[in-house]
Each structure stands twice: as structure tokens, then as C-alpha cells.
Design a protein around this motif. Structure first.
Motif, PDB file in Angstrom:
ATOM      1  N   ILE A 199     -12.067 106.257  -3.972  1.00 50.00           N
ATOM      2  CA  ILE A 199     -13.425 106.104  -3.955  1.00 50.00           C
ATOM      3  C   ILE A 199     -13.748 104.755  -4.498  1.00 50.00           C
ATOM      4  CG2 ILE A 199     -15.761 106.984  -3.930  1.00 50.00           C
ATOM      5  CD1 ILE A 199     -14.568 109.697  -4.604  1.00 50.00           C
ATOM      6  N   ILE A 200     -14.619 104.012  -3.983  1.00 47.94           N
ATOM      7  CA  ILE A 200     -15.275 102.686  -4.257  1.00 47.94           C
ATOM      8  C   ILE A 200     -16.728 103.081  -4.400  1.00 47.94           C
ATOM      9  CG2 ILE A 200     -15.882 100.161  -3.500  1.00 47.94           C
ATOM     10  CD1 ILE A 200     -12.991 100.571  -4.773  1.00 47.94           C
ATOM     11  N   GLY A 201     -17.188 103.356  -5.598  1.00 49.60           N
ATOM     12  CA  GLY A 201     -18.468 103.873  -5.840  1.00 49.60           C
ATOM     13  C   GLY A 201     -18.578 105.484  -5.860  1.00 49.60           C
ATOM     14  N   THR A 202     -18.344 106.038  -6.938  1.00 48.09           N
ATOM     15  CA  THR A 202     -18.300 107.577  -6.990  1.00 48.09           C
ATOM     16  C   THR A 202     -19.726 108.109  -6.941  1.00 48.09           C
ATOM     17  OG1 THR A 202     -18.204 107.492  -9.339  1.00 48.09           O
ATOM     18  CG2 THR A 202     -16.128 107.668  -8.250  1.00 48.09           C
ATOM     19  N   THR A 203     -19.893 109.003  -6.388  1.00 51.92           N
ATOM     20  CA  THR A 203     -21.280 109.674  -6.238  1.00 51.92           C
ATOM     21  C   THR A 203     -21.820 109.856  -7.546  1.00 51.92           C
ATOM     22  OG1 THR A 203     -20.646 110.725  -4.030  1.00 51.92           O
ATOM     23  CG2 THR A 203     -22.488 111.327  -5.213  1.00 51.92           C
ATOM     24  N   TYR A 204     -21.154 110.366  -8.706  1.00 52.71           N
ATOM     25  CA  TYR A 204     -21.821 110.796  -9.786  1.00 52.71           C
ATOM     26  C   TYR A 204     -22.153 109.646 -10.656  1.00 52.71           C
ATOM     27  CZ  TYR A 204     -20.453 115.645  -9.061  1.00 52.71           C
ATOM     28  OH  TYR A 204     -20.306 116.935  -8.460  1.00 52.71           O
TER      29      TYR A 204
ATOM     30  N   HIS B 215     -23.658 118.986  -6.472  1.00 53.50           N
ATOM     31  CA  HIS B 215     -23.429 118.024  -5.695  1.00 53.50           C
ATOM     32  C   HIS B 215     -24.508 116.691  -5.853  1.00 53.50           C
ATOM     33  CE1 HIS B 215     -19.832 118.979  -3.468  1.00 53.50           C
ATOM     34  NE2 HIS B 215     -20.149 120.105  -3.657  1.00 53.50           N
ATOM     35  N   ALA B 216     -24.220 115.647  -6.159  1.00 52.67           N
ATOM     36  CA  ALA B 216     -25.149 114.313  -6.476  1.00 52.67           C
ATOM     37  C   ALA B 216     -25.426 114.028  -4.948  1.00 52.67           C
ATOM     38  CB  ALA B 216     -24.369 113.460  -6.986  1.00 52.67           C
ATOM     39  N   VAL B 217     -26.679 113.953  -4.942  1.00 52.44           N
ATOM     40  CA  VAL B 217     -27.310 113.450  -3.543  1.00 52.44           C
ATOM     41  C   VAL B 217     -26.708 111.996  -3.191  1.00 52.44           C
ATOM     42  CG1 VAL B 217     -29.491 112.796  -2.172  1.00 52.44           C
ATOM     43  CG2 VAL B 217     -29.485 114.604  -3.858  1.00 52.44           C
ATOM     44  N   CYS B 218     -26.451 112.129  -1.715  1.00 55.50           N
ATOM     45  CA  CYS B 218     -25.779 110.535  -1.128  1.00 55.50           C
ATOM     46  C   CYS B 218     -26.850 109.775  -0.629  1.00 55.50           C
ATOM     47  CB  CYS B 218     -24.840 110.933  -0.358  1.00 55.50           C
ATOM     48  SG  CYS B 218     -23.371 111.627  -0.817  1.00 55.50           S
TER      49      CYS B 218
ATOM     50  N   VAL C 144     -15.492 114.040  -5.664  1.00 53.83           N
ATOM     51  CA  VAL C 144     -15.562 113.924  -4.317  1.00 53.83           C
ATOM     52  C   VAL C 144     -16.947 114.144  -3.834  1.00 53.83           C
ATOM     53  CG1 VAL C 144     -13.098 113.249  -3.549  1.00 53.83           C
ATOM     54  CG2 VAL C 144     -14.147 115.482  -3.455  1.00 53.83           C
ATOM     55  N   GLN C 145     -17.450 113.789  -2.656  1.00 61.07           N
ATOM     56  CA  GLN C 145     -18.574 114.168  -2.218  1.00 61.07           C
ATOM     57  C   GLN C 145     -18.174 115.370  -1.255  1.00 61.07           C
ATOM     58  OE1 GLN C 145     -20.145 114.055   1.065  1.00 61.07           O
ATOM     59  NE2 GLN C 145     -22.376 114.712   0.417  1.00 61.07           N
ATOM     60  N   LEU C 146     -19.228 116.307  -1.164  1.00 62.44           N
ATOM     61  CA  LEU C 146     -18.876 117.611  -0.304  1.00 62.44           C
ATOM     62  C   LEU C 146     -18.218 117.388   0.965  1.00 62.44           C
ATOM     63  CD1 LEU C 146     -19.103 120.687   0.061  1.00 62.44           C
ATOM     64  CD2 LEU C 146     -21.347 120.003   0.914  1.00 62.44           C
TER      65      LEU C 146
END
Length: 514
Positions: A231-236, A511-514, A185-187
Motif C-alpha cells: 500500500i502506498i498510503g495506508t488508510t490508518y 475501518h477508517a473512512v476512505c 488493509v481497507q475493507l
């Protein structure tokens, strides 16, 4: 997400830029107030105010030029392939948004048509997500937010309060709520749980699975679970989690547990590229969905949306009916005053493009992502993301360990940065953190021609690193880390460094950038 900034003490403020410079005496410029040239004025020869407001004003032309010169040191947003955030809008909508800058969106009495425009957007987005609208009893509702961050906060808060109300009615303890989610998950999801005192329960990724495991997620449910976040479209890696499988398992096992869908990135992609995918209100356990207007909703940063299936899932006590500036209104937000520009920008995009326009753009982005994935695969990279519209239009990839490179993804990212490209490298989520990967987000303005340029620069970067020996690469990497990472963090307050309560603090997750 806004970072927490440390206020420098007086010793730091007074310290010279370079040690020894305090001994250098430089004549001060004259007190000229008006000049034909910005760079001929005294302001061009003085340090810009940094820590304290200046005592006197400066001409508007000088202020504009000095700040613009400062901002020229930023990266080019078009070449920032780390971010999902929209970097292109048409001139006509930019003009509309500019004209709306003075409007306070919350002032419904003064700007009733702006409020009506929000209502139209909510209705269109709710129907895009197949919200029930077929009978008089159907009463979905939604609200605009400053982004998916606020939208997720509201979704978690509504689920927690609904669960608490149910527990209270049953005379049971309601002090230990938990939320189930993927460790990728995103932060913001972590922050929502921490701020609202909800225990985080994770379905951890593995080295070959980067999304939530439906069976594992459902098995984590207990009487204190407020919901499952999918999640529909994970950050990673941009994958769509199997919301239907989670829903069907909950139904099969007769488990009363709602699902919140985080469609921040995929909410404006999946309905157009893969409309047959069931992830939204077509599934009975899905009670709320958030989406970012400023990602694939194609609006500049600052707008998100959250929609609830019915009032049953948004407790009445969370909604405030207030009279503000002369108008009665219902409010469920974490902030109050905000600009109207982004909501107006969203409405423009929805009616300007229509479903066919969004579909054309998203299909083009998907084709470009697939093309880029094929090119990178030919260059020897391992593709980790899903193609052919089965995930977001992005490419997540890593280097093939069998090839024995003496550099890693981080070194390659630094090399690309020298050409202006921002292509992030990061480690995977906990329990798969040994994997390093890179990610290219394909946005609306990332054309096939620009993609070809990127591929050429990838080849050049790899050739450059291949030509270096291992020691040189390591020294270069250390230099970059020392002179970029530390620079970025110089205003981070030391009291808050090295925390151990987040996934990053516990596992070293980046954390990958959003």
C-alpha cells in the motif's frame, strides 16, 4: 462502498414516529396543485414518500426543495476530515462534467472522443507510474473504473487467473490461492478475497509498526500465493509501505511472486512530493497499480484507474471483445454502463494542472499537514503518521496515556462533531487494536486558515471535556452512541449483523473512512 439496506416490513412502515401519535387527528391539506409558495402547498404539510412510490406527481420546484431540505441534515463535506474524497473542483470542470451527464461511457461508437479521453488519461497515469514505454515490445495497458474498489477487484482477479494458468500448465493443483497483505488493509481487499475465493494472509501490525513487514510478507509466500499487495498510503496512518524492500527480497530469493500496489490514496501524491521513492513499475516485481482519481487525483467521487505492466499479467480470457452499440471493443470491467463525467473531469485536471500544478497542491497539503501535526503535538497528542512528505498529507494521532485523561479519542471526536467537524476516531488493526487514534485528512480545500480554526476547536473541545467529570463524560458518550450509531444502523438487515468472517468480526477492527 454502498451499504446493504434492509427493506422494512409493513409493521415498521405503519408504526407512528412517536408512540401515541396515531391517536392525533390532523386536518389534511387541500388538493391545491399550483401555489406561489412551496411551503404553502399541500406537500409541505404531508409526510414525504418513504417506502412506496406516490400515486401522483408533484411539481418539480416542490420536489427539489423538499429533497434539498432533507439533504441539509447531512454534514458539510468541507468539514468532513475523515474522507480522502475530493470536495472541491473548479466551476469550469463542474460545467464540463454536468454537460456529460447524459453520456453512457461504454457507448464508444456514439461517444468516440470520450473514449479517446480515457485512453489519454490511462497513458498519462501509466507514465506517471513509470510504466515501460521505451520499446515496441512494451505494451502497458489500463482502464478507468468507478473507483479503486473496482480497480482492486480487477487487480486481484488478474493475479488469481495468471496464477491459475501457470499452475494448470504445470499440472499442479490450483484450488487454494492466497494473497498476502497488511492487516491494516481497507475493507475492499478483504471483500475481493472473499468474493473471488482467495485466502487472506496477513502481516500483522504491532503497537509500533503500522505497515507491512517486508521480510514477514515474503516469508509467507508459498506455491499458492497469487501475489503480495503493498500500500502506498495506508488508510490508518498514511504511511508508504516499503515496496522496494519486498521487491528486492523476492528478487534476492528468486521467488516468482508478483506485487500489486494499492496506490488508491498515494498514487497522485508520492510522484510529486517524493519522486525518488521507488514503489512503481521501476520495480520489476510490480505488475499492476491502482489509484483513485477521486482522492488526490482531485476529481469528485466515482473514478479510479488500474494499470498493468504488460499483457503477461492480464490473462486474455478475462478480456471480452464485444460489439456493443455498433463498435468492437475490448472490455475488462465488473460493471458496464457508467457515466462519462468523472473520466472527463480527470482529463481536465491532468491537463489543467499539469505536473507543476499537482506538485504545488501536494506540497502545500504536505506543509499544512506538518503544521497541523506540530500544533497537535504542542497540545499534548502523540503523532503516529509520518511527516515531511514521507506519507500522505494527513495527521494520525492519539492521546498520551501518561496524561491520565478521563476521556478518550472517541469522546473527543464526538465533541468536535458539535462544532461541525468530522474527525474520526477508531482502533488500530488486529494485533495492535488496543491503540485508539484519530485522523485528519488534509485535502485540497483544507487551507492554513481552516487548519487554524480546527486547532482552536481542538483546544476548546479538550477544555470542555477537561471541565467535565468522568461520570458526565461517560454518560454523554453513551448518549451519543445510543442516538447516533443505532440510528445509522437502523436499516442494516439483522440477518447480516455480528458476522465473524471479516477482520472486524474476528478482531473488532474498525475501518477508517476512505
Amino acid at each position: 462502498m454502498v451499504h446493504l439496506t434492509s427493506v422494512p416490513n409493513d409493521d415498521v412502515v405503519k408504526a407512528p414516529l412517536i408512540e401515541g401519535m396515531e391517536k392525533i387527528k390532523i386536518d389534511q391539506p387541500g388538493e391545491d396543485e399550483v401555489t406561489a409558495s412551496v411551503y404553502g402547498s399541500r406537500f409541505a404539510a404531508e409526510e414525504l414518500p418513504i417506502h412506496s412510490m406516490p400515486e401522483r406527481e408533484m411539481p418539480k420546484e416542490v420536489a427539489y426543495r423538499m429533497i434539498r431540505d432533507e439533504l441539509s441534515l447531512d454534514g458539510n463535506p468541507v468539514l468532513n476530515l475523515a474522507s480522502f474524497v475530493t470536495t472541491y473542483m473548479e466551476e469550469e470542470v463542474e460545467k464540463l462534467m454536468s454537460e456529460a451527464l447524459p453520456k453512457n461511457f461504454i457507448d464508444y461508437e456514439e461517444y468516440p472522443q470520450t473514449a479517446e479521453i480515457q485512453n489519454r488519461c490511462v497513458s498519462m497515469i501509466a507514465r506517471l507510474f513509470n510504466a515501460p514505454t521505451g520499446s515496441q515490445d512494451d505494451s502497458s495497458m489500463g482502464v478507468s473504473t468507478v473507483g479503486s474498489s473496482e480497480a482492486i477487484m480487477l487487480g486481484v482477479l488478474a493475479m488469481k487467473r495468471s496464477w491459475q494458468n501457470k499452475r494448470k500448465a504445470e499440472g499442479k493443483d490450483y484450488s487454494k490461492p492466497n494473497l498476502i497483505m497488511n492487516s491494516a488493509v481497507q475493507l475492499l481487499r478483504e471483500k475481493a478475497c472473499r468474493y473471488f475465493e482467495v485466502e487472506e494472509r496477513y502481516s500483522y501490525c504491532t503497537e509500533d509498526r503500522y505497515v507491512i513487514d517486508p521480510a514477514e510478507a515474503v516469508n509467507l509466500v508459498d506455491e499458492n500465493t497469487i501475489g503480495i499487495c503493498a500500500i502506498i498510503g495506508t488508510t490508518y496512518t498514511g504511511e508508504y509501505e516499503d515496496v522496494k524492500a519486498i521487491n528486492d527480497l523476492l528478487v534476492k530469493k528468486n521467488i516468482d511472486c508478483p506485487i500489486h500496489v494499492d496506490a488508491a490514496s498515494g498514487g497522485f501524491v508520492a510522484p510529486f512530493v517524493i519522486p525518488e521513492l521507488e514503489w512503481d513499475f521501476r520495480l520489476e516485481k510490480v505488475v499492476s497499480i491502482n489509484v483513485s482519481g477521486h482522492k488526490y487525483g482531485l476529481v469528485y467521487p466515482g473514478v479510479g484507474w488500474v494499470v498493468w505492466r504488460s499483457p503477461d499479467f492480464l490473462p486474455k480470457e478475462l478480456v471480452f471483445n464485444i460489439n456493443y452499440l455498433g463498435a468492437d471493443q475490448a472490455s475488462f470491467t465488473l460493471n458496464f454502463s457508467k457515466g462519462a463525467s468523472q473520466v472527463i473531469g480527470q482529463y481536465y485536471q491532468l491537463i489543467r494542472l499539469g505536473k507543476r500544478g499537482y506538485r504545488s497542491i501536494m506540497l502545500n497539503l504536505t506543509r499544512t499537514a506538518d503544521y497541523l501535526a506540530s500544533c497537535l503535538e504542542q497540545l499534548g497528542f502523540i503523532i503516529m503518521s509520518k511527516g515531511a512528505g514521507k506519507g500522505l498529507p494527513l495527521v494520525a494521532f492519539r492521546m498520551d496515556p501518561k496524561k491520565g485523561h478521563h476521556y478518550d479519542e472517541f469522546a473527543l471526536a464526538h465533541q468536535l462533531r458539535e462544532r461541525g467537524w468530522v474527525v474520526p476516531a477508531y482502533t488500530m488493526a488486529p494485533h495492535s487494536e488496543t491503540l485508539k487514534l484519530m485522523r485528519v485528512v488534509v485535502r485540497e480545500d483544507f487551507s492554513r486558515a481552516r487548519c487554524d480554526t480546527l486547532v482552536k476547536d481542538f483546544k476548546l473541545a479538550c477544555q470542555t471535556l477537561d471541565g467535565m467529570d468522568k461520570k458526565t463524560v461517560q454518560e454523554h458518550t453513551r448518549h451519543v452512541k445510543k442516538n447516533t450509531a443505532s440510528h445509522k444502523a437502523k436499516n442494516s438487515h439483522p440477518h447480516y449483523r455480528n458476522e465473524k468472517h471479516s477482520l472486524q468480526g474476528k478482531h473488532g477492527k474498525t475501518h477508517a473512512v476512505c
